[in-house]
Write a protein that holds these residues in place. Structure first.
Motif, PDB file in Angstrom:
ATOM      1  N   UNK A 149       0.829  -1.200   0.000  1.00 14.93           N
ATOM      2  CA  UNK A 149       0.000   0.000   0.000  1.00 14.93           C
ATOM      3  C   UNK A 149       0.857   1.241   0.000  1.00 14.93           C
ATOM      4  N   UNK A 150       0.323   2.304  -0.578  1.00 11.11           N
ATOM      5  CA  UNK A 150       1.071   3.558  -0.656  1.00 11.11           C
ATOM      6  C   UNK A 150       0.099   4.718  -0.500  1.00 11.11           C
ATOM      7  N   UNK A 151       0.522   5.759   0.173  1.00 13.03           N
ATOM      8  CA  UNK A 151      -0.307   6.949   0.307  1.00 13.03           C
ATOM      9  C   UNK A 151       0.612   8.161   0.226  1.00 13.03           C
ATOM     10  N   UNK A 152       0.323   9.053  -0.711  1.00 14.28           N
ATOM     11  CA  UNK A 152       1.169  10.231  -0.898  1.00 14.28           C
ATOM     12  C   UNK A 152       0.436  11.482  -0.434  1.00 14.28           C
ATOM     13  N   UNK A 153       1.144  12.312   0.309  1.00 11.75           N
ATOM     14  CA  UNK A 153       0.605  13.587   0.774  1.00 11.75           C
ATOM     15  C   UNK A 153       1.468  14.705   0.251  1.00 11.75           C
ATOM     16  N   UNK A 154       0.844  15.757  -0.222  1.00  6.52           N
ATOM     17  CA  UNK A 154       1.595  16.915  -0.685  1.00  6.52           C
ATOM     18  C   UNK A 154       1.602  17.943   0.436  1.00  6.52           C
ATOM     19  N   UNK A 155       2.715  18.603   0.647  1.00 11.90           N
ATOM     20  CA  UNK A 155       2.742  19.647   1.668  1.00 11.90           C
ATOM     21  C   UNK A 155       3.411  20.900   1.117  1.00 11.90           C
ATOM     22  N   UNK A 156       2.938  22.035   1.540  1.00 10.31           N
ATOM     23  CA  UNK A 156       3.487  23.310   1.091  1.00 10.31           C
ATOM     24  C   UNK A 156       3.600  24.213   2.298  1.00 10.31           C
ATOM     25  N   UNK A 157       4.740  24.797   2.477  1.00 11.40           N
ATOM     26  CA  UNK A 157       4.939  25.692   3.606  1.00 11.40           C
ATOM     27  C   UNK A 157       5.598  26.970   3.110  1.00 11.40           C
ATOM     28  N   UNK A 158       4.994  28.115   3.401  1.00 11.00           N
ATOM     29  CA  UNK A 158       5.555  29.405   2.994  1.00 11.00           C
ATOM     30  C   UNK A 158       5.906  30.185   4.247  1.00 11.00           C
ATOM     31  N   UNK A 159       7.169  30.585   4.342  1.00  2.00           N
ATOM     32  CA  UNK A 159       7.672  31.324   5.503  1.00  2.00           C
ATOM     33  C   UNK A 159       7.311  30.620   6.811  1.00  2.00           C
ATOM     34  N   UNK A 160       7.326  29.311   6.764  1.00  2.00           N
ATOM     35  CA  UNK A 160       7.076  28.544   7.990  1.00  2.00           C
ATOM     36  C   UNK A 160       5.614  28.417   8.377  1.00  2.00           C
ATOM     37  N   UNK A 161       4.701  28.974   7.582  1.00  2.00           N
ATOM     38  CA  UNK A 161       3.280  28.893   7.927  1.00  2.00           C
ATOM     39  C   UNK A 161       2.551  27.916   7.017  1.00  2.00           C
ATOM     40  N   UNK A 162       1.481  27.378   7.533  1.00  2.00           N
ATOM     41  CA  UNK A 162       0.584  26.547   6.712  1.00  2.00           C
ATOM     42  C   UNK A 162       1.186  25.227   6.295  1.00  2.00           C
ATOM     43  N   UNK A 163       0.437  24.538   5.487  1.00  2.00           N
ATOM     44  CA  UNK A 163       0.903  23.246   4.967  1.00  2.00           C
ATOM     45  C   UNK A 163       1.092  22.237   6.070  1.00  2.00           C
ATOM     46  N   UNK A 164       2.112  21.457   5.915  1.00  2.00           N
ATOM     47  CA  UNK A 164       2.385  20.421   6.901  1.00  2.00           C
ATOM     48  C   UNK A 164       1.689  19.135   6.522  1.00  2.00           C
ATOM     49  N   UNK A 165       2.397  18.044   6.657  1.00  2.00           N
ATOM     50  CA  UNK A 165       1.842  16.753   6.286  1.00  2.00           C
ATOM     51  C   UNK A 165       1.166  16.120   7.495  1.00  2.00           C
TER      52      UNK A 165
END
Length: 192
Positions: A149-165
């Motif tokens: 099984x596989x599960x992919x998560x995309x994460x985006x962080x700008x200036x340390x805020x938001x995103x996160x897996x």
């Protein structure tokens, strides 16, 4: 005269074969597995096998107590003669055993800083396991399969805020549980 007839029909359940799920061996390089992963996999397998309706399943705690009482140590690879002996001692027709062959997370990403720091990346959770069922009358492997099984998560962080897996502790539910469910579906479809 009134005659009461008590029917002593055995429960439909008693015709189902008894199965014990042994602790899964860890063949993946993962620390977490040593701290409860094998038990978690064993518990999910027990639950899924009960839900399949095909077997009477020995619970993990009950199995551990029985094994301690009979002075048995079983996990992972077990030879036919040990399987036959264990089957007689535990009163089970089948033993389910196997190994986790892959378990972990891999990250790929990009980082940069133009006025504002940013990072974008992808974390992929992967799990794979193989399992087999041994008939304790003969010591033969009567079913074997593997699943991944596989599960992919995309994460985006700008200036340390938001995103996160998502937290890595959810990895078990996201990838290992579906792998066990795939294997149980294969068992249910097997001619045992």
């Amino acid at each position: 005269a009134f005659v009461a007839v008590a029917s002593v029909a055995p429960a439909a359940d008693s015709t189902k074969p008894r199965i014990a799920v042994l602790e899964f061996k860890n063949k993946a390089d993962n620390q977490w597995w040593g701290s409860g992963g094998a038990e978690a996999a064993q518990d999910v397998f027990v639950t899924e096998l009960v839900k399949s309706g095909r077997f009477r399943v020995v619970e993990r705690e009950q199995l551990a107590a029985l094994m301690q009482e009979k002075n048995l140590a079983l996990s992972g690879d077990i030879d036919p003669s040990t399987a036959v002996k264990a089957g007689k001692l535990l009163g089970v027709k089948y033993l389910l055993t196997g190994a986790v062959t892959e378990y972990g997370a891999q990250e790929t990403g990009a980082h940069g800083a133009y006025r504002v720091g940013f990072s974008a990346g992808k974390k992929t959770f992967t799990a794979a396991m193989n399992a087999r069922i041994i008939d304790t009358d003969t010591g033969e492997i009567v079913w074997a399969d593997e699943a991944r099984g596989e599960d992919a998560n995309f994460k985006l962080s700008i200036a340390g805020f938001g995103g996160g897996v998502e937290n890595d502790t959810r990895m078990f539910d996201k990838v290992m549980k579906p792998v066990i469910q795939q294997l149980t579906a294969s068992i249910k479809a097997a001619d045992l």
